[in-house]
Design a protein around this motif. Sequence first.
Motif, PDB file in Angstrom:
ATOM      1  N   ASP A   1       0.827  -1.203   0.000  1.00 61.09           N
ATOM      2  CA  ASP A   1       0.000   0.000   0.000  1.00 61.09           C
ATOM      3  C   ASP A   1       0.865   1.259   0.000  1.00 61.09           C
ATOM      4  O   ASP A   1       0.605   2.206  -0.742  1.00 61.09           O
ATOM      5  CB  ASP A   1      -0.939  -0.006   1.208  1.00 61.09           C
ATOM      6  N   ALA A   2       1.912   1.264   0.800  1.00 61.50           N
ATOM      7  CA  ALA A   2       2.821   2.414   0.858  1.00 61.50           C
ATOM      8  C   ALA A   2       3.529   2.607  -0.481  1.00 61.50           C
ATOM      9  O   ALA A   2       3.684   3.738  -0.946  1.00 61.50           O
ATOM     10  CB  ALA A   2       3.842   2.225   1.976  1.00 61.50           C
ATOM     11  N   PHE A   3       3.932   1.512  -1.102  1.00 60.42           N
ATOM     12  CA  PHE A   3       4.588   1.589  -2.399  1.00 60.42           C
ATOM     13  C   PHE A   3       3.645   2.171  -3.447  1.00 60.42           C
ATOM     14  O   PHE A   3       4.040   3.034  -4.235  1.00 60.42           O
ATOM     15  CB  PHE A   3       5.081   0.207  -2.843  1.00 60.42           C
ATOM     16  N   GLU A   4       2.403   1.718  -3.459  1.00 56.69           N
ATOM     17  CA  GLU A   4       1.427   2.218  -4.428  1.00 56.69           C
ATOM     18  C   GLU A   4       1.158   3.707  -4.218  1.00 56.69           C
ATOM     19  O   GLU A   4       1.075   4.467  -5.187  1.00 56.69           O
ATOM     20  CB  GLU A   4       0.127   1.424  -4.328  1.00 56.69           C
ATOM     21  N   LYS A   5       1.051   4.135  -2.968  1.00 53.69           N
ATOM     22  CA  LYS A   5       0.830   5.553  -2.683  1.00 53.69           C
ATOM     23  C   LYS A   5       2.026   6.389  -3.134  1.00 53.69           C
ATOM     24  O   LYS A   5       1.863   7.474  -3.686  1.00 53.69           O
ATOM     25  CB  LYS A   5       0.557   5.767  -1.201  1.00 53.69           C
ATOM     26  N   ARG A   6       3.225   5.887  -2.911  1.00 51.86           N
ATOM     27  CA  ARG A   6       4.443   6.592  -3.317  1.00 51.86           C
ATOM     28  C   ARG A   6       4.501   6.714  -4.841  1.00 51.86           C
ATOM     29  O   ARG A   6       4.859   7.758  -5.384  1.00 51.86           O
ATOM     30  CB  ARG A   6       5.677   5.863  -2.783  1.00 51.86           C
ATOM     31  N   TYR A   7       4.131   5.631  -5.519  1.00 46.89           N
ATOM     32  CA  TYR A   7       4.126   5.635  -6.988  1.00 46.89           C
ATOM     33  C   TYR A   7       3.147   6.679  -7.518  1.00 46.89           C
ATOM     34  O   TYR A   7       3.494   7.459  -8.408  1.00 46.89           O
ATOM     35  CB  TYR A   7       3.767   4.245  -7.526  1.00 46.89           C
ATOM     36  N   VAL A   8       1.953   6.722  -6.969  1.00 44.30           N
ATOM     37  CA  VAL A   8       0.947   7.701  -7.388  1.00 44.30           C
ATOM     38  C   VAL A   8       1.457   9.114  -7.130  1.00 44.30           C
ATOM     39  O   VAL A   8       1.333   9.998  -7.985  1.00 44.30           O
ATOM     40  CB  VAL A   8      -0.401   7.448  -6.672  1.00 44.30           C
ATOM     41  N   HIS A   9       2.049   9.325  -5.977  1.00 45.60           N
ATOM     42  CA  HIS A   9       2.593  10.647  -5.635  1.00 45.60           C
ATOM     43  C   HIS A   9       3.696  11.050  -6.616  1.00 45.60           C
ATOM     44  O   HIS A   9       3.712  12.186  -7.107  1.00 45.60           O
ATOM     45  CB  HIS A   9       3.138  10.637  -4.205  1.00 45.60           C
ATOM     46  N   ASP A  10       4.613  10.131  -6.903  1.00 42.13           N
ATOM     47  CA  ASP A  10       5.714  10.421  -7.819  1.00 42.13           C
ATOM     48  C   ASP A  10       5.200  10.748  -9.220  1.00 42.13           C
ATOM     49  O   ASP A  10       5.694  11.675  -9.873  1.00 42.13           O
ATOM     50  CB  ASP A  10       6.696   9.256  -7.887  1.00 42.13           C
ATOM     51  N   GLU A  11       4.206   9.999  -9.689  1.00 43.75           N
ATOM     52  CA  GLU A  11       3.628  10.260 -11.010  1.00 43.75           C
ATOM     53  C   GLU A  11       2.946  11.627 -11.051  1.00 43.75           C
ATOM     54  O   GLU A  11       3.066  12.357 -12.033  1.00 43.75           O
ATOM     55  CB  GLU A  11       2.632   9.157 -11.390  1.00 43.75           C
ATOM     56  N   GLU A  12       2.244  11.963  -9.991  1.00 42.25           N
ATOM     57  CA  GLU A  12       1.587  13.263  -9.913  1.00 42.25           C
ATOM     58  C   GLU A  12       2.607  14.398  -9.922  1.00 42.25           C
ATOM     59  O   GLU A  12       2.425  15.403 -10.615  1.00 42.25           O
ATOM     60  CB  GLU A  12       0.734  13.347  -8.638  1.00 42.25           C
ATOM     61  N   MET A  13       3.685  14.234  -9.185  1.00 43.88           N
ATOM     62  CA  MET A  13       4.728  15.251  -9.145  1.00 43.88           C
ATOM     63  C   MET A  13       5.404  15.392 -10.511  1.00 43.88           C
ATOM     64  O   MET A  13       5.708  16.499 -10.947  1.00 43.88           O
ATOM     65  CB  MET A  13       5.762  14.928  -8.062  1.00 43.88           C
ATOM     66  N   GLN A  14       5.621  14.270 -11.190  1.00 45.90           N
ATOM     67  CA  GLN A  14       6.224  14.311 -12.521  1.00 45.90           C
ATOM     68  C   GLN A  14       5.308  15.043 -13.501  1.00 45.90           C
ATOM     69  O   GLN A  14       5.768  15.854 -14.302  1.00 45.90           O
ATOM     70  CB  GLN A  14       6.514  12.893 -13.021  1.00 45.90           C
ATOM     71  N   PHE A  15       4.009  14.775 -13.430  1.00 40.38           N
ATOM     72  CA  PHE A  15       3.043  15.456 -14.296  1.00 40.38           C
ATOM     73  C   PHE A  15       3.046  16.957 -14.026  1.00 40.38           C
ATOM     74  O   PHE A  15       3.084  17.767 -14.969  1.00 40.38           O
ATOM     75  CB  PHE A  15       1.640  14.880 -14.081  1.00 40.38           C
ATOM     76  N   LYS A  16       3.035  17.337 -12.765  1.00 37.14           N
ATOM     77  CA  LYS A  16       3.051  18.759 -12.406  1.00 37.14           C
ATOM     78  C   LYS A  16       4.329  19.433 -12.879  1.00 37.14           C
ATOM     79  O   LYS A  16       4.292  20.554 -13.387  1.00 37.14           O
ATOM     80  CB  LYS A  16       2.904  18.934 -10.891  1.00 37.14           C
TER      81      LYS A  16
END
Length: 107
Positions: A9-24
């Motif tokens: 769960d922590a890994f999935e949340k980190r992945y989503v966060h990283d993708e969002e930051m990359q998009f921004k």
Amino acid sequence: MSTFDKREDAFEKRYVHDEEMQFKAMARRNRLLGQWAAEKLGLAGDEAVEYAKAVVRADFEEPGEEDVFRKIRGDFDAAGVEQSDHQIRRTMEELMAEAITQVKTEG
């Protein structure tokens, strides 16, 4: 929830966060690039703002950043602006680093 489930769960949340930051960061880079190009094209005020928005929209044409490069290159060629492909790409890289820093400090 087991330890494995928590880690997953922590890994999935980190992945989503990283993708969002990359998009921004990419959107921010494109806006900064649009502002840079607008200045080279002699645009100011509302025209410059609209041009920067058009550069951001250009990134949605296809995956990767070639669509943004082609827009800038085509607009420079049409307006007779002297900038090499290397200079455009170098500016894209420099502005990406700046955008990442800005996004990290904001979020």
